[in-house]
Design a protein around this motif. Structure first.
Motif, PDB file in Angstrom:
ATOM      1  N   TRP A 191      26.787  63.157  75.856  1.00  0.00           N
ATOM      2  CA  TRP A 191      27.687  63.343  74.776  1.00  0.00           C
ATOM      3  C   TRP A 191      28.241  62.335  73.816  1.00  0.00           C
ATOM      4  CZ3 TRP A 191      28.727  68.347  73.549  1.00  0.00           C
ATOM      5  CH2 TRP A 191      28.539  69.226  74.676  1.00  0.00           C
ATOM      6  N   CYS A 193      30.795  60.534  71.925  1.00  0.00           N
ATOM      7  CA  CYS A 193      32.251  60.598  71.847  1.00  0.00           C
ATOM      8  C   CYS A 193      32.584  59.787  70.452  1.00  0.00           C
ATOM      9  CB  CYS A 193      32.958  60.427  73.003  1.00  0.00           C
ATOM     10  SG  CYS A 193      32.578  61.450  74.537  1.00  0.00           S
ATOM     11  N   GLN A 201      36.980  68.503  71.628  1.00  0.00           N
ATOM     12  CA  GLN A 201      38.243  68.084  72.379  1.00  0.00           C
ATOM     13  C   GLN A 201      39.571  68.690  72.219  1.00  0.00           C
ATOM     14  OE1 GLN A 201      40.609  64.387  71.944  1.00  0.00           O
ATOM     15  NE2 GLN A 201      39.168  63.605  73.934  1.00  0.00           N
ATOM     16  N   CYS A 219      31.556  60.819  78.495  1.00  0.00           N
ATOM     17  CA  CYS A 219      30.808  60.335  77.460  1.00  0.00           C
ATOM     18  C   CYS A 219      29.400  59.356  77.486  1.00  0.00           C
ATOM     19  CB  CYS A 219      31.803  59.634  76.616  1.00  0.00           C
ATOM     20  SG  CYS A 219      33.291  60.254  75.796  1.00  0.00           S
ATOM     21  N   ILE A 230      35.154  63.841  78.301  1.00  0.00           N
ATOM     22  CA  ILE A 230      35.086  64.219  76.701  1.00  0.00           C
ATOM     23  C   ILE A 230      36.489  65.029  76.513  1.00  0.00           C
ATOM     24  CG2 ILE A 230      32.798  64.653  76.707  1.00  0.00           C
ATOM     25  CD1 ILE A 230      33.100  67.660  76.874  1.00  0.00           C
ATOM     26  N   VAL A 233      39.183  61.410  76.228  1.00  0.00           N
ATOM     27  CA  VAL A 233      38.621  60.228  75.336  1.00  0.00           C
ATOM     28  C   VAL A 233      39.480  59.878  74.107  1.00  0.00           C
ATOM     29  CG1 VAL A 233      37.033  61.496  74.049  1.00  0.00           C
ATOM     30  CG2 VAL A 233      36.647  58.956  74.014  1.00  0.00           C
TER      31      VAL A 233
END
Length: 312
Positions: A191, A193, A201, A219, A230, A233
């Motif tokens: 991922w 981020c 998100q 992430c 995720i 974050v």
């Protein structure tokens, strides 16, 4: 004596009759359930048979078909055969050789509720791949090689409850329009981020969807955010862009010491793919420029790596 015997027999017959009547509804219920089960559930297991093609001689009344651990590719021949098993409610194609999910791969399987294609090598899913799967409730695409997913592929799945995308190569995911979705698995993907993930998100935090294995859905990029999952974050204020909601990814692509023809060629290539481009010049001179691209996933994976490195 003969009269007493006759009365005794009548009494016995009455008892037997009453017992029979007492247990008849239960026995009929059991028989009815068995009959219904036999009519609605026909299992066929062809795992680890080294099949390269889906067999065409399977019972046409099959409802649960397991073809895992074979060499099936879901080519045109497979698709044609598969659509003859139109009573299927569950289909398992775990660990085969599927690379592409073509349009209408499952078009005639309108009763299908569970589709498991985990542990293949899928990296392309055409937009109409899941057309016709109106009743599908569980879709397993885990441990494939999926990099990007066009959100339109999920449009036919109006009753999907569970989506498993675990263990792919997905760094960015457009929010799928799955209104009945209850569970999603996203861990084991790299991922990114950056701001591109903000919409996802928000969706995970505001919808009724449960992110399974949330604590390990981490992430992968940038390095400073690797300790976050995720859903948690933190995003900087600049991620909450003033641009329309359809634009969620700011790709900073720096062109230095390049000719106008090269740049124009680049723009033409993008516009041929129906991408809306907003260019904000930092100055009138030849300086780095900012190109803002909409959520076009096909192009995102092509440029995201290069762009995010420039942001460091």
């Amino acid at each position: 004596m003969r009269y007493k015997y006759s009365l005794f027999c009548q009494a016995c017959n009455m008892k037997i009759t009453s017992i029979t009547i007492l247990f008849w509804p239960l026995s009929m219920l059991l028989l009815s359930d068995e009959s219904q089960t036999s009519k609605t559930e026909v299992k066929c297991n062809f795992t680890a048979k080294n099949y390269a093609l889906i067999p065409a001689n399977i019972n046409k009344n099959v409802t649960i078909l397991d073809l895992s651990y074979n060499q099936i590719t879901l080519n045109v021949t497979d698709t044609r055969v598969l659509q003859t098993y139109f009573l299927l409610t569950e289909l398992y194609l775990i660990e085969n050789n599927v690379i592409i999910l073509h349009n209408n791969s499952f078009g005639n399987l309108s009763h299908l509720e569970i589709l498991n294609i985990c542990r293949n090598s899928i990296h392309i899913i055409q937009q109409g791949a899941f057309t016709g799967l109106d009743k599908l409730k569980q879709l397993y695409l885990c441990q494939n090689k999926i990099v990007q997913l066009n959100p339109d592929i999920f449009v036919p799945l109006k009753h999907l409850i569970l989506l498993n995308l675990q263990g792919n190569l997905i760094s960015y995911l457009d929010v799928p329009q799955l209104f009945h979705l209850e569970f999603i698995l996203l861990y084991g993907n790299p991922w990114n981020c950056s701001c591109s993930l903000l919409n996802l998100q928000n969706w995970l935090n505001t919808s009724n969807v449960t992110l399974e294995n949330e604590n390990i859905t981490m992430c992968s990029y940038p390095d400073i955010l690797k300790c976050y999952n995720i859903k948690t974050v933190p995003y900087k204020a600049e991620c909450y862009s003033k641009f329309p909601s359809s634009i969620t990814e700011d790709l900073y692509i720096h062109f230095q010491s390049i000719s106008n023809s090269t740049f124009n060629s680049f723009l033409n290539n993008l516009t041929r793919n129906s991408v809306t481009i907003i260019i904000a010049w930092k100055s009138m001179k030849q300086k780095p420029m900012k190109i803002v691209l909409p959520e076009i996933q096909v192009l995102l994976h092509r440029y995201q790596t290069q762009a995010t490195k420039k942001l460091q």
